[in-house]
Design a protein around this motif. Sequence first.
Motif: not given
Length: 409
Positions: A280-287, A295-304
């Motif tokens: 029920i909250d707005t969730l921040l996606l930094g990190g 790990t590594g190239s298999k984990a793609w950084e979320i930019t939203a």
Amino acid sequence: MNPIKKTTLWALALSTFALALSACGKDSAEKTIANTEGVSAKVQLELHYTSVPLMDSLVIDCIGADTLHLVKSPDEHSLELDLFPHDHWKFLAKIYANGNLMQKGEVEARLEAGKTEEINIKMRPLAGFIYLRIPLGFGNPVKIAYGQMELQSEDSLYTYLMEIVDSDGVFHTDFLALEKSYRLKITLFDQLDNNIYQVEDSLYLSPNNPVPSLELKSLRGKAAIAIEIADNANLEIQMNLPASRRSPQKNDLVITEFLSAPLKTDSNQYEFIEIYNGSIDTLLLGGCTIGTGSTGSKAWEITANGIAPGKSLVFGDTSASTPVAFRNTATWGDLTNTKSSIVLQCNGTILDSLFYSNVQDSATVIPNNSNPSKNPQSTQLNLRLWQTRGLGESWCMEPPTPGSPESCI
């Protein structure tokens, strides 16, 4: 707070049914009805209406040379039948919703063999009701145990208790008189009978707005339900209440859909992953990252930046066919067509993950489309089964619907 008015045709007010009556016969149109007695007319009945909350059935009575009583489900929109030509056919339509007669309308027509008659039945609202769903969030984190809605007019006071359905609290009233103002008060309680949430405001039920569709987007904070009756009918009103902003925790975000093998010959298809905010909250996606590993190239950084409560966020590949709104990662790898993993993590903690395969060799393997070249489908989670999302039976294969989480069956 200003309500957000959608053009979605929700309410029952001023619903119209278009009936196309096609009469066939060899007799000349100049002949009288009496001369075509015994010749049946082919009638194509087309029903144009919108779905409404708690709609039960549509009933049509055709009264003329004979009498027909038709009961239709809300999902049916057309049927064919034979009617005899007659000078005075009467068509009566009734809508039942919330267990009672909600609207009715009627019209008379002359049906001739060899001619087509198009008839519109304008429905007249008889009463209204209030239907309200309140998202409680996955697992009901606020621990709401029960709720009460009071509705007061000049001469009456009504009290309704809340039902908990899936992850929502649901209120709905009995039938209410139109052309009246009502004072609305909603109170939610925890298991210790503490009043933890309350909202009050007034609304006016009119023939143009007999079923105001109220939707509370969040339980955080206090805000008034503001209903503005506009000239145009059939409004869906949404109240966006302020939500807390925080980092996601376990069971806040879940993976709800993915397409790993888009049809290569279809330029409108693309790989994607969809997640849903069940809190029920707005969730921040930094990190936060999403990908085929942690790990590594298999984990793609979320930019939203974040995701609002009760909303979805889609991550798509970098191809030109992917809508710009769905390109929410800094990079993209590849979702293997047959089998692979999908991992969502934030600040080093895995929040959700799954393993999919086109071969089901255990209950914990999520199904994947085995033949995308012939029948491209995405894998979708039944949101009602979010707690058992680790089981393959909680998922289904359907045409892709990125950005619109479905509760498949």
